[in-house]
Every structure is written in structure tokens, then in C-alpha cells.
Design a protein around this motif. Structure first.
Motif, PDB file in Angstrom:
ATOM      1  N   TYR A 188       0.817  -1.056   0.035  1.00 46.65           N
ATOM      2  CA  TYR A 188       0.081   0.080   0.061  1.00 46.65           C
ATOM      3  C   TYR A 188       0.840   1.239  -0.106  1.00 46.65           C
ATOM      4  N   ALA A 189       2.011   1.097   0.823  1.00 45.36           N
ATOM      5  CA  ALA A 189       2.812   2.513   0.766  1.00 45.36           C
ATOM      6  C   ALA A 189       3.352   2.583  -0.390  1.00 45.36           C
ATOM      7  N   VAL A 190       3.914   1.612  -1.360  1.00 48.48           N
ATOM      8  CA  VAL A 190       4.392   1.786  -2.686  1.00 48.48           C
ATOM      9  C   VAL A 190       3.218   2.377  -3.541  1.00 48.48           C
ATOM     10  N   ALA A 191       1.991   2.008  -3.413  1.00 47.59           N
ATOM     11  CA  ALA A 191       0.951   2.332  -4.221  1.00 47.59           C
ATOM     12  C   ALA A 191       0.861   4.303  -3.885  1.00 47.59           C
ATOM     13  N   ALA A 192       0.690   4.507  -2.713  1.00 48.34           N
ATOM     14  CA  ALA A 192       0.878   5.775  -2.061  1.00 48.34           C
ATOM     15  C   ALA A 192       1.999   6.581  -2.714  1.00 48.34           C
ATOM     16  N   TYR A 193       2.974   6.307  -2.587  1.00 48.38           N
ATOM     17  CA  TYR A 193       4.059   6.762  -3.211  1.00 48.38           C
ATOM     18  C   TYR A 193       4.157   7.075  -4.740  1.00 48.38           C
ATOM     19  N   PHE A 194       3.666   6.319  -5.551  1.00 49.00           N
ATOM     20  CA  PHE A 194       3.430   6.488  -6.971  1.00 49.00           C
ATOM     21  C   PHE A 194       2.200   7.285  -7.286  1.00 49.00           C
ATOM     22  N   GLY A 195       1.162   7.195  -6.248  1.00 51.98           N
ATOM     23  CA  GLY A 195       0.160   7.933  -6.416  1.00 51.98           C
ATOM     24  C   GLY A 195       0.351   9.326  -6.287  1.00 51.98           C
ATOM     25  N   MET A 196       1.674   9.821  -5.380  1.00 53.37           N
ATOM     26  CA  MET A 196       1.970  11.124  -5.433  1.00 53.37           C
ATOM     27  C   MET A 196       2.846  11.504  -6.873  1.00 53.37           C
ATOM     28  N   GLY A 197       3.498  10.385  -7.062  1.00 53.24           N
ATOM     29  CA  GLY A 197       4.327  10.541  -8.107  1.00 53.24           C
ATOM     30  C   GLY A 197       3.458  10.786  -9.492  1.00 53.24           C
ATOM     31  N   LEU A 198       2.497  10.245  -9.759  1.00 49.87           N
ATOM     32  CA  LEU A 198       1.490  10.295 -10.864  1.00 49.87           C
ATOM     33  C   LEU A 198       0.889  11.692 -10.703  1.00 49.87           C
ATOM     34  N   LEU A 199       0.449  12.481  -9.345  1.00 52.15           N
ATOM     35  CA  LEU A 199       0.125  13.617  -9.227  1.00 52.15           C
ATOM     36  C   LEU A 199       1.062  14.536  -9.520  1.00 52.15           C
ATOM     37  N   MET A 200       2.384  14.262  -9.447  1.00 54.25           N
ATOM     38  CA  MET A 200       3.216  15.231  -9.958  1.00 54.25           C
ATOM     39  C   MET A 200       3.443  15.295 -11.354  1.00 54.25           C
ATOM     40  N   VAL A 201       2.939  14.734 -12.380  1.00 48.32           N
ATOM     41  CA  VAL A 201       2.845  14.769 -13.685  1.00 48.32           C
ATOM     42  C   VAL A 201       1.878  15.857 -13.948  1.00 48.32           C
ATOM     43  N   ARG A 202       0.852  16.174 -12.923  1.00 45.30           N
ATOM     44  CA  ARG A 202      -0.003  17.554 -12.930  1.00 45.30           C
ATOM     45  C   ARG A 202       0.925  18.575 -12.703  1.00 45.30           C
ATOM     46  N   SER A 203       1.770  18.610 -11.502  1.00 43.23           N
ATOM     47  CA  SER A 203       2.097  19.819 -11.094  1.00 43.23           C
ATOM     48  C   SER A 203       3.574  20.246 -11.865  1.00 43.23           C
ATOM     49  N   PHE A 204       3.998  19.174 -12.712  1.00 46.68           N
ATOM     50  CA  PHE A 204       5.406  19.142 -13.051  1.00 46.68           C
ATOM     51  C   PHE A 204       5.626  20.569 -13.903  1.00 46.68           C
ATOM     52  N   LEU A 205       4.985  21.034 -14.772  1.00 49.71           N
ATOM     53  CA  LEU A 205       5.205  22.464 -15.301  1.00 49.71           C
ATOM     54  C   LEU A 205       3.928  23.187 -15.272  1.00 49.71           C
ATOM     55  N   GLU A 206       3.038  23.259 -14.126  1.00 51.26           N
ATOM     56  CA  GLU A 206       1.930  24.189 -14.004  1.00 51.26           C
ATOM     57  C   GLU A 206       2.270  25.598 -13.716  1.00 51.26           C
ATOM     58  N   HIS A 207       3.584  25.817 -13.410  1.00 51.23           N
ATOM     59  CA  HIS A 207       4.113  27.356 -13.394  1.00 51.23           C
ATOM     60  C   HIS A 207       5.648  27.312 -13.984  1.00 51.23           C
ATOM     61  N   GLN A 208       5.736  28.422 -14.370  1.00 54.70           N
ATOM     62  CA  GLN A 208       7.015  28.896 -14.744  1.00 54.70           C
ATOM     63  C   GLN A 208       7.464  30.391 -14.174  1.00 54.70           C
ATOM     64  N   ALA A 209       8.926  30.549 -14.136  1.00 54.84           N
ATOM     65  CA  ALA A 209       8.911  31.837 -13.515  1.00 54.84           C
ATOM     66  C   ALA A 209       9.363  32.815 -14.627  1.00 54.84           C
ATOM     67  N   VAL A 210       8.282  33.672 -14.831  1.00 60.33           N
ATOM     68  CA  VAL A 210       8.503  34.869 -15.488  1.00 60.33           C
ATOM     69  C   VAL A 210       8.079  36.075 -14.993  1.00 60.33           C
ATOM     70  N   GLU A 211       8.409  37.104 -15.396  1.00 61.01           N
ATOM     71  CA  GLU A 211       7.829  38.463 -14.748  1.00 61.01           C
ATOM     72  C   GLU A 211       6.406  38.659 -14.605  1.00 61.01           C
ATOM     73  N   ARG A 212       5.794  38.478 -15.645  1.00 62.02           N
ATOM     74  CA  ARG A 212       4.268  39.015 -15.943  1.00 62.02           C
ATOM     75  C   ARG A 212       3.593  37.795 -15.137  1.00 62.02           C
ATOM     76  N   THR A 213       2.995  38.135 -14.247  1.00 58.82           N
ATOM     77  CA  THR A 213       2.379  37.496 -13.366  1.00 58.82           C
ATOM     78  C   THR A 213       1.211  36.383 -13.997  1.00 58.82           C
ATOM     79  N   ASN A 214       0.460  37.199 -14.823  1.00 55.68           N
ATOM     80  CA  ASN A 214      -0.623  36.008 -15.659  1.00 55.68           C
ATOM     81  C   ASN A 214       0.127  35.090 -16.561  1.00 55.68           C
ATOM     82  N   GLY A 215       1.369  35.209 -16.856  1.00 50.03           N
ATOM     83  CA  GLY A 215       1.986  34.142 -17.612  1.00 50.03           C
ATOM     84  C   GLY A 215       2.656  33.142 -16.882  1.00 50.03           C
ATOM     85  N   ARG A 216       2.357  32.758 -15.499  1.00 55.25           N
ATOM     86  CA  ARG A 216       3.174  31.959 -14.883  1.00 55.25           C
ATOM     87  C   ARG A 216       2.574  30.720 -14.759  1.00 55.25           C
TER      88      ARG A 216
END
Length: 305
Positions: A188-216
Motif C-alpha cells: 500500500y505504501a508503494v501505491a501511495a508513493y507512486f500515487g503522489m508521483g502520478l500527481l506530480m505529472v500534473r504539477s510538473f510544469l504548472e508554473h514557470q518563472a516569468v515576470e508577468r504574473t498572468n504568464g506563470r
């Protein structure tokens, strides 16, 4: 644009818990590897539902929303701390700031330069998608817990209680799974670990560091299985502009306002998660060191005020 209790979110939450129960405590005829593989996206979906609930869905009463997704089936992070950090993350002008954005994957340049070579290598590998899936849960959880421990040592007793309660709940959950479950605590702990890993596909490039706030914040123009699993948080620029819109309304709202959102976020856009895998599976999406000038940003914020 909301109902007093949104049946779609309630129904999806019920399905999520029902499938979780079947995989953890039933379906013993399935091979262990299959149960783990099926459990991974279910745990990811629960995390997506936690995100939906902390933004005020499905009930008008936030305490009911919190109770609905409080069980720590993802193991690694207490829901209430995830909620507190994520709401702070929604201060849009602070997005990506390594000090002020609790969900930033960037480091201040001086902090980056002070790291050992092996640590720099690990964090660079973590900026490629396969690295984020495999290393991300370890590195992200370790960094988060280190920051939390600093606050506890500084005297935050309320935070200490949150973590004590979380560890107790996780211990009880794993004990019950080990005693009565169909797969045991370690799988179960293995499944939970990779459940978090799969979630990180979503957050991987959700944001980029640019000066324009709306472009992040990104727009991933997908309606495929991953976008559905992430409850359309793939339309992240839309979510940051209108965080109270329910997940099932996001695609339609985006389509009605497509041109406006595309202009607003400056073209930070991908057609699908398949495109992201092709481009960044083993290639870091960008350097770890935060590229923005903090003093320049402060000057701009003061001028805007």
C-alpha cells in the motif's frame, strides 16, 4: 455558479472511496501487482478531490468539505497542511518565489550554488518528468517536512499537533490494512508513493518563472484520462484566475473564453500530456535556480500598488 451540494463531486468522491475499499480490502483474486497498479490512480484521484474540496466544494460548509477528504489515504502530507500551503500559493504575484510560494520547485540562486554536486544533480533530475515521478515524492516530502520541522522547533504547537494527529492516523490506517487488507501495508505504501508521483505529472510544469504574473500558470488543452484524473486542473491558468469554479465547469468556461485566457497567460500552452512526455521525459524543463530578480519584482509590485 454553484449548487448547495454539487452532486458530481459528491458522486465522484463516493466512487473513489468505493473503489479504494475494493482494492485494499477485496478483489483478492487479482494479482498483487495489478491491485497496486489500479490503486495508484485512485490515490491520485483522492488528492485531486482534496484540492477541489479545499477550494470550497462540494458543500457551502467548509468543515464538511474538509471532513469529506480528510482520511490520509495518500499517507505523505496532512490534508490541513496541504490546504494551508495551497491557499497561500494562490497569492498569484508570489507564484514560483522560492521563499514565499510554498509550492515552488525553484531555489534562490545563492541556495542553489551552496548545494553539493550530488544534490544539484538530484534536483536537476527532478526537473525532468520521469525524475519528478520517481524522485519527486521523496524530495518534495523531505523538503516540506524540513520546513514544517523548522516551524515546530520555533514553537508552533498547533502545527505539531497537526503532524502528530496525521502520523497517528497513518499508523492506524496502515495497521488496519496490514491486519485486514488484501495487499498489506508495504504494498500500500508503494501505491501511495507512486500515487503522489502520478500527481506530480500534473504539477510538473504548472508554473514557470516569468515576470508577468498572468504568464506563470499553464494551459494544457487536454480532455484525456490524465486531465480527467486531475479534475481539469490542467487548465491551470483558468484555475488561478477563477479558483472557485468547480472542476466540471472548467473546460466549458475555458472554451467560452479561450482567446482571452490564451492572451492572458502569454502562450504558456501545451496541447496534451503526450506532448509534455515527449519533450520532457528525460530532459529538464528548466534550471532549478530561480531566474527572476527579486528587487525588480518588489519595485514593480510597489509601483502597481
Amino acid at each position: 455558479m454553484r449548487d448547495s451540494a454539487e452532486w458530481r463531486t459528491l458522486a465522484l468522491t463516493g466512487v473513489c472511496y468505493a473503489v479504494w475499499l475494493m482494492l485494499v480490502f477485496g478483489l483478492t483474486e487479482l494479482p498483487l501487482a495489478v491491485r497496486i497498479a489500479l490503486l495508484i490512480p485512485v490515490i491520485t484521484l483522492h488528492s485531486s478531490l482534496q484540492h477541489e474540496c479545499l477550494h470550497g466544494h462540494p458543500f457551502r460548509n467548509q468543515k464538511l468539505n474538509d471532513l469529506l477528504v480528510a482520511p490520509p489515504i495518500g499517507l505523505l502530507v496532512p490534508y490541513l497542511q496541504f490546504k494551508a500551503c495551497h491557499l497561500k500559493h494562490h497569492v498569484n504575484e508570489l507564484i514560483t518565489d522560492p521563499y514565499d510560494d510554498p509550492e515552488s520547485y525553484y531555489l534562490e540562486k545563492t541556495d542553489w550554488e551552496s548545494l553539493s554536486r550530488p544534490m544539484q544533480w538530484l534536483l536537476t533530475a527532478n526537473n525532468a518528468l520521469l525524475g519528478r515521478i520517481t524522485l519527486g515524492p521523496t524530495l518534495g516530502t523531505a523538503g516540506f517536512m524540513r520546513a514544517e520541522w523548522r516551524r515546530i522547533r520555533a514553537g508552533d504547537r498547533g502545527l505539531a499537533f497537526v503532524w502528530i494527529r496525521h502520523f497517528a492516523a497513518v499508523a492506524i490506517l496502515l495497521t488496519v490494512i496490514e491486519a485486514y487488507g488484501a495487499l498489506g501495508a508495504l504494498p500500500y505504501a508503494v501505491a501511495a508513493y507512486f500515487g503522489m508521483g502520478l500527481l506530480m505529472v500534473r504539477s510538473f510544469l504548472e508554473h514557470q518563472a516569468v515576470e508577468r504574473t498572468n504568464g506563470r500558470s499553464v494551459i494544457i488543452d487536454s480532455r484525456g484520462p490524465l486531465a480527467r484524473l486531475f479534475l481539469y486542473n490542467s487548465l491551470h491558468s483558468v484555475h488561478h484566475a477563477y479558483p472557485s469554479i468547480a472542476w466540471y465547469r472548467l473546460p466549458g468556461f475555458f472554451e467560452k473564453n479561450r482567446d482571452r485566457f490564451m492572451r492572458m497567460n502569454g502562450g504558456y500552452y501545451f496541447r496534451s500530456y503526450a506532448e509534455i512526455f515527449r519533450r520532457y521525459a528525460v530532459t529538464p524543463k528548466e534550471p532549478v535556480a530561480w531566474p527572476l530578480d527579486r528587487e525588480r519584482l518588489k519595485t514593480r509590485r510597489r509601483a502597481a500598488d
